[in-house]
Design a protein around this motif. Structure first.
Motif, PDB file in Angstrom:
ATOM      1  N   GLY A 217      -1.038  74.953  99.265  1.00  0.00           N
ATOM      2  CA  GLY A 217      -0.204  75.103  98.081  1.00  0.00           C
ATOM      3  C   GLY A 217      -0.160  76.546  97.624  1.00  0.00           C
ATOM      4  O   GLY A 217      -0.674  77.454  98.299  1.00  0.00           O
ATOM      5  N   HIS A 242       2.855  73.078 104.318  1.00  0.00           N
ATOM      6  CA  HIS A 242       2.814  73.786 103.044  1.00  0.00           C
ATOM      7  C   HIS A 242       3.752  73.164 102.024  1.00  0.00           C
ATOM      8  O   HIS A 242       4.698  72.446 102.377  1.00  0.00           O
ATOM      9  N   THR A 243       3.477  73.428 100.779  1.00  0.00           N
ATOM     10  CA  THR A 243       4.407  73.102  99.703  1.00  0.00           C
ATOM     11  C   THR A 243       5.437  74.223  99.609  1.00  0.00           C
ATOM     12  O   THR A 243       5.382  75.210 100.349  1.00  0.00           O
ATOM     13  N   LEU A 260       7.363  72.317 105.623  1.00  0.00           N
ATOM     14  CA  LEU A 260       7.240  71.737 104.285  1.00  0.00           C
ATOM     15  C   LEU A 260       6.819  70.271 104.375  1.00  0.00           C
ATOM     16  O   LEU A 260       7.271  69.538 105.253  1.00  0.00           O
ATOM     17  N   GLY A 262       6.062  66.557 101.946  1.00  0.00           N
ATOM     18  CA  GLY A 262       6.396  65.916 100.678  1.00  0.00           C
ATOM     19  C   GLY A 262       7.802  65.373 100.661  1.00  0.00           C
ATOM     20  O   GLY A 262       8.286  64.821 101.652  1.00  0.00           O
ATOM     21  N   ASP A 265      10.761  67.232 104.068  1.00  0.00           N
ATOM     22  CA  ASP A 265       9.891  67.694 105.138  1.00  0.00           C
ATOM     23  C   ASP A 265      10.669  67.789 106.431  1.00  0.00           C
ATOM     24  O   ASP A 265      11.797  67.304 106.533  1.00  0.00           O
ATOM     25  N   CYS A 283      -3.789  73.478  96.216  1.00  0.00           N
ATOM     26  CA  CYS A 283      -2.612  72.626  96.015  1.00  0.00           C
ATOM     27  C   CYS A 283      -2.942  71.542  95.002  1.00  0.00           C
ATOM     28  O   CYS A 283      -3.972  70.867  95.116  1.00  0.00           O
ATOM     29  N   ALA A 289       5.314  67.571  96.193  1.00  0.00           N
ATOM     30  CA  ALA A 289       4.479  67.735  97.391  1.00  0.00           C
ATOM     31  C   ALA A 289       4.015  66.406  97.959  1.00  0.00           C
ATOM     32  O   ALA A 289       3.774  66.292  99.169  1.00  0.00           O
TER      33      ALA A 289
END
Length: 576
Positions: A217, A242-243, A260, A262, A265, A283, A289
């Motif tokens: 995060g 990653h967010t 990405l 969440g 994605d 994060c 996310a």
């Protein structure tokens, strides 16, 4: 020891000078005039803003990219209340800010003073700490305190409320009172490390996992932990997802990058589902996310590394809590695993290759959209052109909502570090232009592009005058769909075609708007012209360039993926 009689405003300015603060923005009023006069005399880089909310946005972006404390100011009442949105962005995002706010003369308070309101009560929940200065002689002490709080723990904004009589009052200050520890001007100014026994347990869990995955995060950037994340990932072939704010934990072009995770994605959610050990770093595992708290699935083995203990278990109960700074925790994990790293890396090579293959397959599956020649322009084509045009050290600032989601999904950083700056702390629209200004000031010489929608740009277009006045060499891309695009797309998905309410905007040529404000304006309607416009904007002109990109008006093709809150999803609605 010498002493100098000076106003409270001059004492404030001297403290900022001692802290080595960078550019500052504000809109003055009578309450802070002694500060403004002193800023002029001692050479603070203070600049007039057109809207106080943008002053906080600039300071926030400056802090995100530089790691230094962002500073701004506002007068009492409407100036103070205009700060709230930007303050909450900084509070939620962990940006170190010190914000000075003028207040009423204490002898006249609550006597119907012009512009007076209960601003302390309004601002207090929007900041990490609010400090009211009641005595002139305490200004150095309390400004020092503001910087210390802003840069410790999870960084955040500190508001310093200064009554008129304190700012205008005088006191014989000793020079020694303005001494500061230079460390308090950078965040994090203090770091803590996870307990050794917890690190030993975490390393054993990672070493024993067959499909481990790191989820990063925004804390990796706040901590300056990207080099440590890269080192650990490469040491043991540990893939990284990653967010939006965590983009750049490792380069998006790195074979270990899973993109990405969440709500939007590429391949990461499936990898999370198949993983037997997740290392969550810096994060908060918030709604976006976690795809409304469904990713990771309940029962997953999770190691959570964070320096804010209150985040553990807020949305997901981890198997192991590592309480400490992200950079120090990752370094310590790498040391714990050093003896086994070569063996683990070799064992995990097939898994790492699988991740790279899946990412390549995903890119191939959306190639037609990334290279689409359709008119109006497809957003995927715009982001693909941005990927080609941006140099490795470029910075893309993504406005809230629409722009951030598209950028989070499709924009690829070419090196680790903060190369993608979305305002996801509060996800307010209107951040694209002032955020780009803050980044340009924080990283002179690095190309900066702000990506914003027409709705967000409408809120802040007056700051083009500020950017022009400062000759900031930045590029602003206005995604022109003549709508509040995110809202209109959701209305389409939830209620069907034609069910639009208060989501359309008038058709505007924003290139002409830019030209009328003395900036370079370029309107692009043909996708073939995007590359040339980006080259012109990124080339380093002496001032701002605005590129008005005419994109699809079809709400069925505005979102970068299916929003998990919707139930009516039509075939073809997923754009990328």
């Amino acid at each position: 020891m010498s002493s100098n009689e000076m106003t409270g405003g001059e004492a404030m300015a001297r403290m900022l000078k001692a802290c080595g603060t960078g550019p500052m923005f504000g809109m003055g009023g009578f309450q802070l005039l002694p500060f403004y006069d002193a800023a002029r005399r001692i050479g603070l880089d203070h600049n007039l803003i057109n809207d106080e909310r943008c002053a906080v946005f600039i300071a926030d972006a400056y802090a995100k990219v530089s790691g230094r404390v962002g500073v701004c100011d506002a007068t009492l009442g409407p100036g103070a209340t205009n700060l709230v949105t930007g303050l909450v962005e900084a509070l939620n995002a962990g940006s170190p800010l010190v914000v000075f706010v003028g207040d009423t003369h204490r002898m006249h308070a609550w006597k119907n003073m012009t512009q007076e309101t209960r601003q302390i009560e309004i601002l207090r929940p929007a900041c990490k700490e609010l400090i009211r200065i009641e005595m002139v002689e305490r200004i150095p002490e309390l400004v020092r305190r503001a910087f210390q709080v802003a840069t410790s723990g999870r960084p955040g904004p500190v508001v310093v409320d200064v009554p008129e009589d304190v700012c205008h009052g005088t006191h014989p200050f000793d020079d020694a009172e303005f001494a500061v520890d230079p460390g308090i001007s950078m965040a994090p100014s203090l770091r803590c490390r996870p307990a050794s026994e917890d690190l030993t347990r975490a390393s054993a869990m990672l070493a024993g996992a067959k499909r481990p995955l790191m989820l990063c995060g925004g804390g990796v950037h706040i901590s300056g932990a990207t080099a440590a994340a890269e080192a650990l990932a490469h040491a043991i072939n540990l893939p990284v997802a990653h967010t939006m704010t965590g983009k750049g934990a490792i380069a998006c072009s790195d074979p270990l990058n899973a993109g990405l995770f969440g709500r939007y994605d590429r391949i990461a959610n499936a990898l999370i589902d198949a993983s037997d050990c997740l290392l969550v770093v810096g994060c908060k595992l918030g709604e976006i996310a976690t795809k409304r708290y469904t990713v990771p699935a309940a029962g997953k083995t999770v190691i959570h590394l964070d320096n804010v203990a209150e985040e553990f278990g807020r949305t997901f109960q981890p198997t192991l809590r590592l309480w400490g700074d992200a950079r120090e925790g990752l370094r310590d994990l790498a040391l714990e695993l050093a003896g086994e790293a070569d063996a683990i890396r070799a064992r995990q090579q097939g898994y790492a290759d699988e991740v790279a293959t899946k990412m390549a397959e995903w890119r191939g599956s959306v190639e037609a959209r990334l290279t689409s020649d359709e008119r109006p322009i497809n957003m995927a084509r715009l982001l693909n052109e941005l990927n080609a045009a941006m140099p490795a050290d470029g910075i893309l600032v993504a406005d809230g909502g629409f722009a951030a989601h598209w950028g989070g999904l499709l924009y690829d950083t070419k090196q680790a570090g903060r190369g993608f700056v979305p305002d996801r702390g509060f996800a307010s629209i209107g951040y694209g232009l002032p955020g780009a200004m803050g980044c340009a000031l924080a990283a002179p010489g690095r190309p900066v592009v702000g990506l914003t929608g027409d709705g967000g740009f409408n809120m802040v277009m007056g700051e083009l005058e500020t950017a022009r006045r400062l000759k900031l060499p930045l590029t602003v891309i206005v995604v022109n769909n003549a709508a509040s695009g995110y809202v209109k797309a959701l209305q389409h998905l939830m209620y069907g075609a034609g069910s639009y309410q208060s989501s359309d905007l008038a058709e505007v040529n924003y290139a002409r708007v830019a030209e009328s404000l003395g900036c370079t304006g370029i309107r692009v309607e043909d996708p073939a012209d995007i590359a040339g416009a980006l080259r012109q904007g990124i080339s380093g002109a002496s001032g701002p360039t605005l590129i008005d990109i005419v994109v699809t008006r079809d709400p069925a093709h505005m979102l970068p993926g299916v929003d998990n809150r919707t139930v009516q999803v039509k075939k073809g609605d997923r754009v990328a």
